[in-house]
Write a protein that holds these residues in place. Structure first.
Motif, PDB file in Angstrom:
ATOM      1  N   GLY A  57       0.801  -1.217   0.000  1.00  0.00           N
ATOM      2  CA  GLY A  57       0.000   0.000   0.000  1.00  0.00           C
ATOM      3  C   GLY A  57       0.827   1.257   0.000  1.00  0.00           C
ATOM      4  O   GLY A  57       0.491   2.248   0.674  1.00  0.00           O
ATOM      5  N   THR A  58       1.915   1.260  -0.788  1.00  0.00           N
ATOM      6  CA  THR A  58       2.814   2.403  -0.826  1.00  0.00           C
ATOM      7  C   THR A  58       3.083   2.828  -2.270  1.00  0.00           C
ATOM      8  O   THR A  58       2.891   2.059  -3.213  1.00  0.00           O
ATOM      9  N   CYS A  59       3.555   4.053  -2.419  1.00  0.00           N
ATOM     10  CA  CYS A  59       4.107   4.546  -3.680  1.00  0.00           C
ATOM     11  C   CYS A  59       5.552   4.918  -3.418  1.00  0.00           C
ATOM     12  O   CYS A  59       5.824   5.727  -2.530  1.00  0.00           O
ATOM     13  N   LEU A  60       6.458   4.334  -4.170  1.00  0.00           N
ATOM     14  CA  LEU A  60       7.869   4.650  -4.030  1.00  0.00           C
ATOM     15  C   LEU A  60       8.262   5.601  -5.147  1.00  0.00           C
ATOM     16  O   LEU A  60       8.074   5.304  -6.333  1.00  0.00           O
ATOM     17  N   LEU A  61       8.797   6.764  -4.776  1.00  0.00           N
ATOM     18  CA  LEU A  61       9.297   7.742  -5.738  1.00  0.00           C
ATOM     19  C   LEU A  61      10.813   7.736  -5.682  1.00  0.00           C
ATOM     20  O   LEU A  61      11.399   8.006  -4.622  1.00  0.00           O
ATOM     21  N   LEU A  62      11.447   7.427  -6.812  1.00  0.00           N
ATOM     22  CA  LEU A  62      12.894   7.388  -6.904  1.00  0.00           C
ATOM     23  C   LEU A  62      13.391   8.646  -7.612  1.00  0.00           C
ATOM     24  O   LEU A  62      12.901   8.976  -8.696  1.00  0.00           O
ATOM     25  N   ASP A  63      14.341   9.329  -7.025  1.00  0.00           N
ATOM     26  CA  ASP A  63      15.028  10.424  -7.708  1.00  0.00           C
ATOM     27  C   ASP A  63      16.073   9.812  -8.628  1.00  0.00           C
ATOM     28  O   ASP A  63      16.904   9.006  -8.181  1.00  0.00           O
ATOM     29  N   VAL A  64      16.044  10.179  -9.903  1.00  0.00           N
ATOM     30  CA  VAL A  64      16.948   9.551 -10.862  1.00  0.00           C
ATOM     31  C   VAL A  64      17.681  10.599 -11.684  1.00  0.00           C
ATOM     32  O   VAL A  64      17.181  11.702 -11.911  1.00  0.00           O
ATOM     33  N   GLU A  65      18.868  10.235 -12.121  1.00  0.00           N
ATOM     34  CA  GLU A  65      19.654  11.015 -13.071  1.00  0.00           C
ATOM     35  C   GLU A  65      20.157  10.060 -14.140  1.00  0.00           C
ATOM     36  O   GLU A  65      20.531   8.918 -13.843  1.00  0.00           O
ATOM     37  N   GLU A  67      23.029   9.460 -16.763  1.00  0.00           N
ATOM     38  CA  GLU A  67      24.370   9.861 -17.193  1.00  0.00           C
ATOM     39  C   GLU A  67      24.563   9.445 -18.647  1.00  0.00           C
ATOM     40  O   GLU A  67      24.470   8.258 -18.990  1.00  0.00           O
ATOM     41  N   ARG A  68      24.855  10.402 -19.500  1.00  0.00           N
ATOM     42  CA  ARG A  68      25.010  10.128 -20.928  1.00  0.00           C
ATOM     43  C   ARG A  68      26.407  10.478 -21.435  1.00  0.00           C
ATOM     44  O   ARG A  68      26.609  10.684 -22.626  1.00  0.00           O
ATOM     45  N   SER A  69      27.383  10.523 -20.557  1.00  0.00           N
ATOM     46  CA  SER A  69      28.723  10.929 -20.959  1.00  0.00           C
ATOM     47  C   SER A  69      29.476   9.820 -21.685  1.00  0.00           C
ATOM     48  O   SER A  69      30.387  10.101 -22.464  1.00  0.00           O
ATOM     49  N   GLY A  70      29.094   8.566 -21.460  1.00  0.00           N
ATOM     50  CA  GLY A  70      29.779   7.450 -22.089  1.00  0.00           C
ATOM     51  C   GLY A  70      29.054   6.957 -23.321  1.00  0.00           C
ATOM     52  O   GLY A  70      28.123   7.594 -23.829  1.00  0.00           O
ATOM     53  N   SER A  71      29.485   5.787 -23.799  1.00  0.00           N
ATOM     54  CA  SER A  71      28.866   5.218 -24.996  1.00  0.00           C
ATOM     55  C   SER A  71      27.469   4.686 -24.718  1.00  0.00           C
ATOM     56  O   SER A  71      26.661   4.538 -25.646  1.00  0.00           O
ATOM     57  N   ARG A  72      27.175   4.372 -23.450  1.00  0.00           N
ATOM     58  CA  ARG A  72      25.857   3.862 -23.046  1.00  0.00           C
ATOM     59  C   ARG A  72      25.371   4.662 -21.846  1.00  0.00           C
ATOM     60  O   ARG A  72      26.157   4.973 -20.949  1.00  0.00           O
ATOM     61  N   PRO A  73      24.098   5.012 -21.814  1.00  0.00           N
ATOM     62  CA  PRO A  73      23.583   5.715 -20.635  1.00  0.00           C
ATOM     63  C   PRO A  73      23.683   4.850 -19.383  1.00  0.00           C
ATOM     64  O   PRO A  73      23.686   3.613 -19.453  1.00  0.00           O
ATOM     65  N   ILE A  74      23.769   5.503 -18.247  1.00  0.00           N
ATOM     66  CA  ILE A  74      23.719   4.838 -16.938  1.00  0.00           C
ATOM     67  C   ILE A  74      22.627   5.520 -16.124  1.00  0.00           C
ATOM     68  O   ILE A  74      22.571   6.757 -16.052  1.00  0.00           O
ATOM     69  N   LEU A  75      21.740   4.728 -15.532  1.00  0.00           N
ATOM     70  CA  LEU A  75      20.671   5.266 -14.694  1.00  0.00           C
ATOM     71  C   LEU A  75      21.143   5.294 -13.248  1.00  0.00           C
ATOM     72  O   LEU A  75      21.502   4.255 -12.681  1.00  0.00           O
ATOM     73  N   HIS A  76      21.149   6.475 -12.653  1.00  0.00           N
ATOM     74  CA  HIS A  76      21.523   6.639 -11.251  1.00  0.00           C
ATOM     75  C   HIS A  76      20.258   6.894 -10.429  1.00  0.00           C
ATOM     76  O   HIS A  76      19.483   7.805 -10.745  1.00  0.00           O
ATOM     77  N   VAL A  77      20.042   6.092  -9.401  1.00  0.00           N
ATOM     78  CA  VAL A  77      18.972   6.325  -8.432  1.00  0.00           C
ATOM     79  C   VAL A  77      19.629   6.951  -7.220  1.00  0.00           C
ATOM     80  O   VAL A  77      20.366   6.295  -6.485  1.00  0.00           O
ATOM     81  N   THR A  78      19.380   8.244  -7.023  1.00  0.00           N
ATOM     82  CA  THR A  78      20.136   9.003  -6.029  1.00  0.00           C
ATOM     83  C   THR A  78      19.449   9.107  -4.673  1.00  0.00           C
ATOM     84  O   THR A  78      20.109   9.290  -3.651  1.00  0.00           O
ATOM     85  N   ASP A  79      18.129   8.989  -4.650  1.00  0.00           N
ATOM     86  CA  ASP A  79      17.408   9.106  -3.382  1.00  0.00           C
ATOM     87  C   ASP A  79      15.980   8.625  -3.605  1.00  0.00           C
ATOM     88  O   ASP A  79      15.610   8.193  -4.715  1.00  0.00           O
ATOM     89  N   TYR A  80      15.166   8.703  -2.572  1.00  0.00           N
ATOM     90  CA  TYR A  80      13.799   8.211  -2.678  1.00  0.00           C
ATOM     91  C   TYR A  80      12.885   8.933  -1.710  1.00  0.00           C
ATOM     92  O   TYR A  80      13.319   9.583  -0.755  1.00  0.00           O
ATOM     93  N   MET A  81      11.578   8.819  -1.985  1.00  0.00           N
ATOM     94  CA  MET A  81      10.531   9.143  -1.028  1.00  0.00           C
ATOM     95  C   MET A  81       9.533   7.998  -1.032  1.00  0.00           C
ATOM     96  O   MET A  81       9.266   7.399  -2.082  1.00  0.00           O
ATOM     97  N   GLU A  82       8.989   7.691   0.114  1.00  0.00           N
ATOM     98  CA  GLU A  82       7.988   6.637   0.253  1.00  0.00           C
ATOM     99  C   GLU A  82       6.680   7.294   0.688  1.00  0.00           C
ATOM    100  O   GLU A  82       6.620   7.954   1.732  1.00  0.00           O
ATOM    101  N   LEU A  83       5.650   7.156  -0.145  1.00  0.00           N
ATOM    102  CA  LEU A  83       4.372   7.806   0.118  1.00  0.00           C
ATOM    103  C   LEU A  83       3.370   6.812   0.681  1.00  0.00           C
ATOM    104  O   LEU A  83       3.167   5.729   0.119  1.00  0.00           O
TER     105      LEU A  83
END
Length: 338
Positions: A57-65, A67-83
């Motif tokens: 019964g929760t909603c998880l919100l992930l803060d994401v960035e 990174e596109r500096s390399g040949s392949r993007p990288i997804l960074h999950v930097t923080d979260y909120m739980e609602l």
């Protein structure tokens, strides 16, 4: 146990497309608490991912960035909120009205409009009172098992929502204030012909087509939104070759539909005939999003084991999926389809 795979001659090796996800420790622990997940959704600015914690019964919100500096993007999950909220009861489907306002369809409740709190590392867990909760589909009709929702348009401070009433086998339409504030909503039944457990819904970027995952017919139904739709309207297109369709999304240009298959470890990809979604369509590609060990761990019955939620980032470059055994996986779309 062997799983029948549609379009086996077009299966794409996903290993070249699976992207690294770098997750902050606190966010990783929050993801581990989720349990059964359902929908997943990027915010309009692409800086957050919402995941439905159905069982908790929760909603998880992930803060994401990204990174596109390399040949392949990288997804960074930097923080979260739980609602958390008393209005969250088996949260199943998501969409964002804007970057600060989340719509949640609850299988055992109504459709809740939540204002997302300002992020603070001092307080990551929030107990919210919804801006409003939609419980009716008309004066004499209640919402029933709302499982998926999409924002189909915003104009003049108003917002239109389309909601799958899963076990009532209908799509309802709701027009509310875009800020979720109090005003008399306009509620109605929009579609019901041919629907049998509509489990996901998406609208094309140009608003011309509505696609609905039709769970029990093992297909996706496409409705022509250029016509004046009503509860007698029938679908004009059918996407075939999917076991138990769940989350689905149009590409940003509207020329593809991606469908998560809850009954297999694959995602199916469809393209229109000369830009037209009428008629029958087989998938143009299938790619694996779960390895065998993860898939069979969650395969409690023929309708489970595969991915539930699916979304694309605003650029259409990254595709994310979720299910109970794999809370978040990310793929590079250009590597899949080139």
């Amino acid at each position: 146990m062997n799983i029948a795979v549609p379009n086996a001659d077009r299966i794409i090796d996903d290993s070249r497309a699976r992207l690294d996800i770098v997750v902050a420790q606190e966010a990783e622990l929050a993801m581990a608490r989720l349990g059964r997940t359902e929908d997943v959704k990027f915010s309009p600015d692409g800086r957050r991912i919402a995941i439905a914690g159905f069982a908790k019964g929760t909603c998880l919100l992930l803060d994401v960035e990204i990174e596109r500096s390399g040949s392949r993007p990288i997804l960074h999950v930097t923080d979260y909120m739980e609602l958390h909220s008393a209005a969250l009861n088996e949260p199943h489907g998501f969409d964002f009205i804007d970057d600060r306002t989340l719509v949640v369809a609850n299988r055992m409740g109504g459709v809740a409009i939540l204002a997302i709190p300002v992020h603070s590392k001092a307080q990551r867990i929030h107990n919210l009172t919804p801006l409003r909760t939609i419980t009716r589909a008309g004066l004499a009709t209640r919402l029933h098992s709302p499982g998926s929702v999409c924002v189909s348009g915003t104009k003049n401070g108003r917002c239109e929502l389309l909601v799958c009433n899963n076990y009532k086998h209908r799509i309802t339409r709701h027009v509310i204030r875009a800020d979720g504030g109090r005003s008399l909503p306009r509620n109605s039944v929009l579609l019901e012909q041919g629907l049998d457990v509509p489990d996901g819904i998406a609208i094309s970027p140009d608003k011309a087509w509505i696609a609905v995952s039709n769970h029990m017919t093992h297909s996706v139904l496409v409705f022509d939104n250029k016509e004046r739709l009503n509860r007698q309207s029938r679908h004009v297109g059918t996407l075939l070759g999917v076991s138990y369709p769940h989350g689905l999304r149009f590409s940003p240009n509207g020329n593809r539909i991606y469908v998560a298959d809850a009954g297999t470890p694959y995602v199916q990809v469809y393209e229109p005939h000369r830009g037209n979604w009428t008629g029958e369509h087989g998938s143009v590609a299938s790619f694996r999003v779960l390895d065998d060990e993860t898939f069979y761990k969650g395969r409690h019955n023929p309708e489970e084991g595969g991915s539930k939620g699916l979304d694309l980032d605003p650029s259409g470059e990254l595709l994310v999926v979720t299910n109970e055994e794999q809370p978040l996986a990310c793929f590079h779309v250009p590597a899949l389809l080139t």
